[in-house]
Design a protein around this motif. Structure first.
Motif, PDB file in Angstrom:
ATOM      1  N   VAL A 481       0.792  -1.227   0.000  1.00  0.00           N
ATOM      2  CA  VAL A 481       0.000   0.000   0.000  1.00  0.00           C
ATOM      3  C   VAL A 481       0.826   1.281   0.000  1.00  0.00           C
ATOM      4  O   VAL A 481       0.595   2.171  -0.822  1.00  0.00           O
ATOM      5  N   PRO A 482       1.815   1.442   0.901  1.00  0.00           N
ATOM      6  CA  PRO A 482       2.537   2.724   0.902  1.00  0.00           C
ATOM      7  C   PRO A 482       3.223   3.040  -0.421  1.00  0.00           C
ATOM      8  O   PRO A 482       3.420   4.203  -0.756  1.00  0.00           O
ATOM      9  N   TYR A 493      -7.951   9.966   7.127  1.00  0.00           N
ATOM     10  CA  TYR A 493      -8.620   8.717   7.467  1.00  0.00           C
ATOM     11  C   TYR A 493      -7.711   7.757   8.220  1.00  0.00           C
ATOM     12  O   TYR A 493      -8.181   6.870   8.923  1.00  0.00           O
ATOM     13  N   TRP A 494      -6.418   7.873   8.025  1.00  0.00           N
ATOM     14  CA  TRP A 494      -5.479   7.038   8.775  1.00  0.00           C
ATOM     15  C   TRP A 494      -4.153   7.789   8.904  1.00  0.00           C
ATOM     16  O   TRP A 494      -3.879   8.742   8.188  1.00  0.00           O
ATOM     17  N   GLU A 739       5.638   1.611  13.264  1.00  0.00           N
ATOM     18  CA  GLU A 739       4.483   2.166  13.971  1.00  0.00           C
ATOM     19  C   GLU A 739       3.596   3.015  13.075  1.00  0.00           C
ATOM     20  O   GLU A 739       2.570   3.529  13.531  1.00  0.00           O
ATOM     21  N   VAL A 740       3.977   3.179  11.823  1.00  0.00           N
ATOM     22  CA  VAL A 740       3.202   4.017  10.917  1.00  0.00           C
ATOM     23  C   VAL A 740       1.902   3.309  10.548  1.00  0.00           C
ATOM     24  O   VAL A 740       1.910   2.168  10.069  1.00  0.00           O
ATOM     25  N   GLU A 741       0.786   3.997  10.754  1.00  0.00           N
ATOM     26  CA  GLU A 741      -0.517   3.432  10.407  1.00  0.00           C
ATOM     27  C   GLU A 741      -0.752   3.600   8.906  1.00  0.00           C
ATOM     28  O   GLU A 741      -0.570   4.675   8.353  1.00  0.00           O
ATOM     29  N   THR A 742      -1.120   2.506   8.254  1.00  0.00           N
ATOM     30  CA  THR A 742      -1.389   2.543   6.819  1.00  0.00           C
ATOM     31  C   THR A 742      -2.861   2.238   6.570  1.00  0.00           C
ATOM     32  O   THR A 742      -3.623   1.923   7.486  1.00  0.00           O
ATOM     33  N   ALA A 743      -3.246   2.303   5.297  1.00  0.00           N
ATOM     34  CA  ALA A 743      -4.617   1.955   4.924  1.00  0.00           C
ATOM     35  C   ALA A 743      -4.947   0.528   5.314  1.00  0.00           C
ATOM     36  O   ALA A 743      -6.087   0.203   5.651  1.00  0.00           O
ATOM     37  N   ALA A 744      -3.934  -0.337   5.286  1.00  0.00           N
ATOM     38  CA  ALA A 744      -4.179  -1.731   5.646  1.00  0.00           C
ATOM     39  C   ALA A 744      -4.614  -1.871   7.099  1.00  0.00           C
ATOM     40  O   ALA A 744      -5.457  -2.704   7.433  1.00  0.00           O
ATOM     41  N   HIS A 745      -4.050  -1.023   7.956  1.00  0.00           N
ATOM     42  CA  HIS A 745      -4.401  -1.117   9.376  1.00  0.00           C
ATOM     43  C   HIS A 745      -5.862  -0.772   9.631  1.00  0.00           C
ATOM     44  O   HIS A 745      -6.453  -1.215  10.620  1.00  0.00           O
TER      45      HIS A 745
END
Length: 750
Positions: A481-482, A493-494, A739-745
C-alpha cells in the motif's frame, strides 16, 4: 448552410413524482395535454434550480413553437444539447425516441413530422429519480449524482471514507439527483446531404517531424437516392501564425448510397506544431475543415479544432508528452452539481486559478463538464485525466452493463478530438462485484474506440474491509500500500501528517483533508442559530466529518473563527508536508500527485481548497507554494538519544523547468522554538539540472537534551544574490516505520 431556431425560454412543465401520468395507448398527457395543470419553467435549466427544488422522479415538458416554411433540399432535426437523465420525445403526438445520459447531445430527424409554417407541439418526458440501491446503481451519472462531496446522508464514520453497504447508515446515500433539460434545444435545418461527425486522429512519426492526420467523416444522405459527392479536407493553424506554412488540403471523390457513409482520408503535415501542456510549451491547435460538394457546389461544411500530440504512460505511471517526461501536478475537479449554472467566464476563472497554482492536469471526477471547459483546456494547455461517469457500485447484470457500454462509447466519441484529454479512467473506486465484470466491459469498449490514449481500469478498488484476494496476508498488503496506493489520506482517514515521508506511491489520484470555508461563506448556507454553537446535524448535512475532526484536531475551540482557523491551518500543514515530501521523490517512483479536491460543488464543508463562492482557502495558497516550478525544500527530524538530541537536516531543490540553473546558493538555519539560531549553513548549488529533484546538503547535529521543537528556514539565491525561493520546515520526532498506520491497518482496500 445550417439554419437554427432556438427553443430556449419559458416552457410548461408538470411534475410526475410517481411516474404515473403516462398510461399506454391512452397517454393523455401527450394526446390530450390541455387537460393537465401545466406550470411554467425555464429551459435550459435543471428543474431544481428553476422552481422545483424538492422534486425527484419524472417531469413532463411542453412547448409550442411556430415552424418555418419548408425549404427544398433541407432536412429538419430536433437537437437537444443535454437532458438529465432519461428522456423521451414526442412531436405533434408522434413518438420520436428515447435517450439515456446527462452528458451528450442527441437529435431526431423531424422532417416528416413538422407542421411547416404552423404551430407545433413538443413534449419531452424526463426522468431523474433517487436510486433506491446506491451500491447497485442503475444510472451512469458518476460524481454528479453519488459522491461524498455532494448532499448525502451518512452517520459518523469511524476510520474509512465509507462502508460499501447500502444497508449501512454509514454509507453515503444520495439526497438529490439533478434533472431536467439543462442544455439548449434547437430546430436545425441541414442539407439533405450533410456531415454528421468528424473524428480526427493524429499519428506522429519520424521522431515527431511528421504527422499523419486521419480524418474520419460520417456523411448522411437523406435524398433516398445514390449521390456522387466530392469531399475536400483542409487543415490550417488555429491559434498560431502560419509562418510560411501552407494549408494542407486533400480532395477525394466518392458516392453515397442512401443512409450514412463513413469515409477516412489521410493528410500528412511536415514538422507539425505540437500541442504541449503549458509548462512544456505552447498548446498549438489546428482546424480541420471538411466541405461536401455536389455538382461543383459546396452544400455543407463542418470544422473541428484539434491538436497534434502523443501521450504515453508506462507501467510505473510515468507520463511522456511528445516524448518529454512530465511530472503531474494536478487536482480533482467537478465545477457544480448543477452544470447548467456554469458559464464560460466561470470556467475561465477556475482554470486561471489552476494555472496560477502551477497545475498541469485536472481530473474530471467521474463526469464530463460543458464543452466550454474542454475548449479552454485545449487552448490553455491543461491536461485532463478523464473519468467515465461511474463512481462506486452498480448493478452487475447484463442489461445494465450493456447500457453502460453504450454510455462509455458515446462518452469517448464526444470527447475524442480534444488534445487536452490524455487518459481515460473507466471507473472511480470500483467495487469488487464490478471489477471483473462491468469494468472489463468498460475497458474493452474504450479500447475499441481509442488506441491513442492510456486507459486505466479504475482509480481505486475498494473492498469490504476484507483482505483483497490478490494478497496472501495483511502484512503483504501493508507493504504494498505505501508504495502503490493511489489515494493518500494519511493524516485524515489514517495515520498522521508527519507520516508523509514514509509514502512513495507511483501516482496519487487523491490526497487532502477537510477544512471549513471562511465565516462569510459559512453564513451563506448555514443559518445563524445552527452555525454557532455548532449544530452537528446541520453541519454533517453539509459534509462535515466531525469524528475525523476530533480524531485529528481534538476538542472544539470556543469560537467559530478559531474553528475556521484551526481546520484551514491543518489543511495547510497537510498540503505542505505531503506535497513537498512527494515532490522530493520526483521520478523516484513518484510520478504524479492530484490534490483532492479543487472547488466545492455545492455550498459544503469538505476537502475543497476553493469554496463554492470561489473564495480560495488558505490551503489554495499552500498548494501554490508547494507546486511552484522551482522549490527549495527541507527534510529532517529530531531523534532522542540517551544523552542528546540528534537533529538531521537536508536541503533540496526541485526544478520543474526544462532549463538548467547555474551558480545558485542555499543558505539555511536551524532555529529553536524561541527563534534562537542554533546552526547556520550555506552550500553552493552550482548546477541545478532540468526537470530534477536533488539533495544539495545533509547535516547531523547532536544537541543537549533541552527541547524537541526545532524548525529550519532558508533561501535559494541566484548568482546575482536575488532570493528566488524560500521555505520553512518544522522538524518532528523521528518515527519508527513499524508504527506508521497505513490503509491496511484500517482495512481500507486498494
Amino acid at each position: 448552410m445550417h439554419q437554427e431556431w432556438s427553443l430556449r425560454g419559458v416552457w410548461q412543465c408538470l411534475p410526475d413524482k410517481e411516474n404515473i401520468l403516462e398510461n399506454g395507448i391512452e397517454n393523455k398527457i401527450v394526446y390530450a395535454p390541455e387537460i393537465h395543470p401545466w406550470k411554467e419553467i425555464v429551459v435550459p435549466s435543471h428543474w431544481q434550480k428553476a422552481g422545483f427544488e424538492q422534486h425527484q422522479g419524472a417531469m413532463w415538458y411542453r412547448r409550442t413553437f411556430l415552424a418555418p416554411n419548408k425549404q427544398e433540399n433541407l432536412g429538419y432535426h430536433l437537437h437537444f444539447g443535454g437532458v438529465d437523465y432519461f428522456s423521451e420525445v414526442w412531436l405533434n403526438g408522434m413518438y420520436l425516441g428515447a435517450h439515456e445520459g446527462d452528458f451528450d447531445p442527441f437529435a431526431f430527424s423531424v422532417t416528416g413530422f413538422l407542421r411547416f409554417g404552423k404551430e407545433n407541439e413538443l413534449i419531452v418526458k424526463v426522468v431523474s429519480a433517487i436510486d433506491k440501491k446506491p451500491e447497485r446503481k442503475e444510472i451512469a451519472k458518476g460524481g454528479l449524482y453519488h459522491w461524498d462531496c455532494l448532499p448525502v446522508r451518512q452517520e459518523g464514520l469511524s476510520d474509512c471514507p465509507e462502508v460499501p453497504s447500502a444497508a449501512s447508515a454509514h454509507y453515503p446515500n444520495p439526497l438529490l439527483n439533478p434533472g431536467g433539460i439543462w442544455q439548449d434545444v434547437t430546430l436545425v435545418a441541414k442539407p439533405v446531404v450533410h456531415i454528421e461527425r468528424l473524428r480526427i486522429t493524429p499519428h506522429l512519426r519520424d521522431e515527431y517531424t511528421k504527422a499523419n492526420i486521419y480524418v474520419d467523416i460520417e456523411v448522411r444522405n437523406e435524398t433516398g437516392e445514390e449521390q456522387d459527392i466530392e469531399l475536400r479536407v483542409k487543415i490550417a493553424p488555429h491559434n498560431f501564425p502560419k509562418e510560411g506554412r501552407e494549408d494542407i488540403a486533400q480532395v477525394s471523390a466518392t458516392f453515397l448510397r442512401p443512409g450514412s457513409l463513413n469515409h477516412t482520408t489521410r493528410l500528412t503535415i511536415q514538422n507539425p506544431a505540437l500541442w504541449w501542456s503549458w509548462d512544456l510549451g505552447h498548446p498549438h491547435l489546428y482546424t480541420a475543415t471538411v466541405e461536401v460538394k455536389m455538382d461543383g457546389t459546396i452544400i455543407d461544411s463542418s470544422s473541428e479544432v484539434f491538436g497534434i500530440r502523443e501521450i504515453t504512460r508506462d507501467e510505473k505511471w510515468q507520463f511522456r508528452l511528445n516524448g518529454e517526461r512530465i511530472f503531474i501536478k494536478g487536482n480533482n475537479y467537478l465545477s457544480d452539481q448543477f452544470l447548467s449554472l456554469m458559464t464560460a467566464s466561470q470556467y475561465e476563472q477556475d482554470i486561471q486559478m489552476m494555472l496560477d497554482a502551477y497545475m498541469n492536469m485536472t481530473r474530471l471526477f467521474a463526469h464530463a463538464e460543458k464543452p466550454e471547459f474542454y475548449r479552454l483546456c485545449d487552448e490553455k494547455g491543461i491536461m485532463i485525466f478523464q473519468d467515465l461517469p461511474f463512481q462506486w457500485g452498480y448493478r452487475s447484470d447484463g442489461e445494465f452493463i450493456t447500457r453502460a457500454a453504450d454510455v462509455a462509447r458515446r462518452y469517448v466519441e464526444m470527447l475524442y478530438n480534444h488534445p487536452s484529454v490524455v487518459l481515460w479512467c473507466c471507473h472511480s473506486e470500483s467495487r469488487l462485484h464490478d471489477y471483473n465484470k462491468l469494468d472489463n466491459v468498460l475497458m474493452e469498449t474504450v479500447k475499441s474506440i481509442d488506441v491513442t490514449r492510456p486507459i486505466h481500469k479504475n482509480s481505486v478498488l475498494i473492498d469490504r474491509g476484507e483482505l483483497p484476494a490478490f494478497f496472501a496476508t495483511w502484512e503483504e498488503f501493508a507493504k504494498y500500500v505505501p508504495n502503490h496506493l493511489s489515494v493518500n489520506w494519511v493524516g485524515w482517514y489514517w495515520g498522521k501528517i508527519t507520516d508523509a515521508e514514509f509514502y512513495n506511491p507511483m501516482f496519487i489520484t487523491e490526497y487532502g483533508t477537510q477544512s471549513l470555508p471562511d465565516e462569510e461563506s459559512l453564513k451563506k448556507f448555514i443559518v445563524e442559530e445552527k452555525l454557532w454553537p455548532l449544530d452537528m446535524e446541520a453541519w454533517r448535512m453539509r459534509g462535515f466529518q466531525n469524528n475525523i475532526y476530533t480524531k485529528m484536531m481534538g476538542e472544539y475551540p470556543t469560537t467559530l473563527g478559531e474553528l475556521v482557523e484551526r481546520t484551514q491551518e491543518y489543511q495547510v500543514q497537510f498540503y505542505k508536508e505531503h506535497t513537498e515530501a512527494l515532490r522530493r521523490k520526483k521520478y523516484n517512483n513518484v510520478n504524479g500527485i492530484m490534490q483532492f479536491h479543487f472547488v466545492n460543488t455545492w455550498p459544503a464543508i469538505d476537502w475543497a481548497i476553493v469554496d463554492y463562492y470561489r473564495r480560495p482557502k488558505k490551503a489554495y495558497y499552500a498548494v501554490v507554494h508547494a507546486f511552484a516550478p522551482l522549490q527549495l525544500s527541507f527534510a529532517g527530524h529530531v531523534e532522542r538519544l540517551e544523552n542528546a538530541l540528534r537533529i538531521t537536516m537536508e536541503a533540496w531543490v526541485v526544478n520543474d523547468y526544462r532549463r538548467e540553473l547555474e551558480g545558485h546558493e542555499i543558505s539555511y538555519r536551524l532555529l529553536a522554538s524561541d527563534g534562537t539560531v542554533i546552526e547556520e549553513r550555506a552550500v553552493l548549488a552550482p548546477l541545478i539540472t532540468p526537470d530534477s529533484s536533488r539533495c544539495f546538503d545533509q547535516a547531523v547535529l547532536d544537541l543537549p537534551l533541552t527541547e524537541e521543537v526545532y524548525r529550519i528556514e532558508g533561501d535559494l539565491r541566484d548568482k546575482e544574490g536575488n532570493i528566488i525561493a524560500r521555505n520553512t520546515k518544522i522538524l518532528f520526532p523521528r518515527i519508527n516505520e513499524a508504527e506508521v498506520e497505513t490503509a491496511a491497518h484500517v482495512n481500507a482496500g486498494l
